[in-house]
Design an enzyme around this catalytic site. Structure first.
Site, PDB file in Angstrom:
ATOM      1  N   SER A 185       4.459  -6.823   7.485  1.00  0.00           N
ATOM      2  CA  SER A 185       4.515  -5.426   7.909  1.00  0.00           C
ATOM      3  C   SER A 185       5.802  -5.197   8.678  1.00  0.00           C
ATOM      4  O   SER A 185       6.161  -5.971   9.563  1.00  0.00           O
ATOM      5  CB  SER A 185       3.319  -5.089   8.803  1.00  0.00           C
ATOM      6  N   ASN A 221       4.964  -3.802   4.569  1.00  0.00           N
ATOM      7  CA  ASN A 221       4.423  -2.482   4.807  1.00  0.00           C
ATOM      8  C   ASN A 221       5.423  -1.620   5.561  1.00  0.00           C
ATOM      9  O   ASN A 221       6.223  -2.120   6.346  1.00  0.00           O
ATOM     10  CB  ASN A 221       3.140  -2.611   5.632  1.00  0.00           C
ATOM     11  N   SER A 266      -1.884   3.988   1.954  1.00  0.00           N
ATOM     12  CA  SER A 266      -1.962   3.477   3.320  1.00  0.00           C
ATOM     13  C   SER A 266      -3.304   3.844   3.924  1.00  0.00           C
ATOM     14  O   SER A 266      -3.826   4.929   3.675  1.00  0.00           O
ATOM     15  CB  SER A 266      -0.853   4.093   4.183  1.00  0.00           C
ATOM     16  N   ASP A 288       0.823  -1.215   0.000  1.00  0.00           N
ATOM     17  CA  ASP A 288       0.000   0.000   0.000  1.00  0.00           C
ATOM     18  C   ASP A 288       0.855   1.261   0.000  1.00  0.00           C
ATOM     19  O   ASP A 288       0.339   2.359  -0.033  1.00  0.00           O
ATOM     20  CB  ASP A 288      -1.016  -0.002   1.153  1.00  0.00           C
ATOM     21  N   ASP A 289       2.176   1.111   0.043  1.00  0.00           N
ATOM     22  CA  ASP A 289       3.055   2.286   0.091  1.00  0.00           C
ATOM     23  C   ASP A 289       3.478   2.755  -1.298  1.00  0.00           C
ATOM     24  O   ASP A 289       4.184   3.756  -1.414  1.00  0.00           O
ATOM     25  CB  ASP A 289       4.299   1.967   0.927  1.00  0.00           C
TER      26      ASP A 289
END
Ligand SMILES: *[C@@H]1O[C@H](CO)[C@@H](O)[C@H](O)[C@H]1NC(C)=O
Ligand SMILES: *[C@@H]1O[C@H](CO)[C@@H](O)[C@H](O)[C@H]1NC(C)=O
Length: 323
Positions: free
Chosen positions: A164, A131, A56, A24-25
């Site tokens: 993550s 993440n 994010s 998501d970055d």
């Protein structure tokens, strides 16, 4: 000699898998580029398909673009206003961006990129992350785009693992990706390679590497040059999502400034597990307290309550169902 060499080559290629890598970055983040490099080097066929910019906190939202070009300059200026909404790296057609949320990027990879550019490739595993920032407890499970990509893969029957990290600097791979073994992104990349190797080794002839509807969320501790941790190869610990350190948000009102302030707090409802193995330690506890260990949480996308919970609620509804 000849024979054993051939056997060795066979053994090495037997574990080579098709991996869809997302996050998501953004597709230019250092963590995902380091992981792409390491998984590829380990022999896997990796397809990096990720948002063109930071997504994010978008959870499982499924947002796709409705204009033909980018209307915002994206992170690090790596793609510019007027550029196409999706595309691949000019020098590597296994790396793709899409101006969409992580959940939608998984669909873009599986429904568009793979069938149109790579033919009959079956993805064995979706890897989301690592993440930039940890993903601990129920509140973040729902919120994180990394998790959204993961559970959206599971909905489709494609096994998925979220990773993550504890390095939350939003860094551009062209600034921060190097060969330094102390670089947290490289340590995390090696951890991903190690973790998926264990799964693939156990897969054998099974068509799926994980049971249907079952996913994994891994949290990686601070490592390497980050805070000079001395942790370059974290161990692994099986954990649960609930537990005494699981937290969510609380808001306070500041009379002087007239502004609300957000804080985190532990609520009993988050600590008291109902499903799952309650003898396992909570992931928050392990990651916060034990130092050089990664947490491994097994989760399910069957969000139905247990039979006991369902029957308790059915009882509370009295004769509703016979009215
Ligand atoms: C954080 O990201 C910026 C932008 O990419 C980069 O210049 C910087 O070196 C990074 N810092 C660390 C500690 O990785
Ligand atoms: C409330 O806001 C004032 C003014 O901005 C600030 O000085 C004070 O520290 C704040 N109080 C708390 C408890 O955050």
């Amino acid at each position: 000699m000849q024979l054993s060499l051939a056997t060795l080559v066979l053994a090495a290629t037997a574990a080579a898998k098709n991996i869809l890598l997302t996050n998501d970055d953004g597709f230019a983040a250092t963590n995902i580029r380091a992981t792409y490099r390491a998984l590829t080097k380990a022999g896997h066929d990796v397809f990096l398909v990720a948002p063109v910019m930071q997504r994010s906190g978008w959870g499982g939202r499924f947002i796709i673009p409705d204009l033909p070009t980018l209307v915002l300059q994206v992170d690090f200026g790596y793609r510019k206003i007027g550029d196409p909404l999706w595309g691949s790296e000019p020098d590597d057609n296994h790396i793709w961006y899409f101006n969409a949320t992580p959940a939608a990027c998984v669909a873009f990879g599986l429904d568009h990129v793979i069938p149109n550019y790579f033919g009959n490739v079956l993805i064995d595993l979706v890897v989301a992350g690592p993440n930039e920032g940890t993903n601990l407890g129920q509140a973040l499970y729902t919120l994180l785009g990394t998790m959204g990509a993961t559970y959206n893969s599971l909905y489709r029957g494609v096994p998925a693992v979220a990773f993550s990290g504890s390095n939350s600097n939003n860094s551009f791979y062209k600034d921060s990706l190097n060969d330094d073994p102390e670089n947290p992104s490289n340590i995390y990349a090696d951890a991903v390679v190690d973790f998926v190797a264990h799964l693939f080794e156990s897969q054998g002839e099974n068509p799926l590497v994980l049971p249907l509807s079952t996913g994994i969320s891994v949290n990686l501790p601070p490592v390497g040059s980050q805070l000079k941790t001395g942790c370059n190869k974290p161990g692994w610990e099986l954990t649960r999502l609930t537990g005494s350190d699981a937290y969510s948000w609380v808001l306070h009102f500041n009379q002087t400034s007239g502004v609300f302030v957000l804080d985190t707090i532990h609520y009993n409802a988050l600590g008291n597990g109902i499903t799952g193995d309650l003898t396992l330690p909570g992931e928050n506890t392990i990651l916060t307290l034990t130092g050089c260990k990664s947490t491994v949480l097994v989760f399910s996308i069957d969000y139905d309550a247990t039979t006991e919970q369902t029957n308790a609620v059915k009882g509370l509804l009295g004769n509703l169902f016979s009215e």
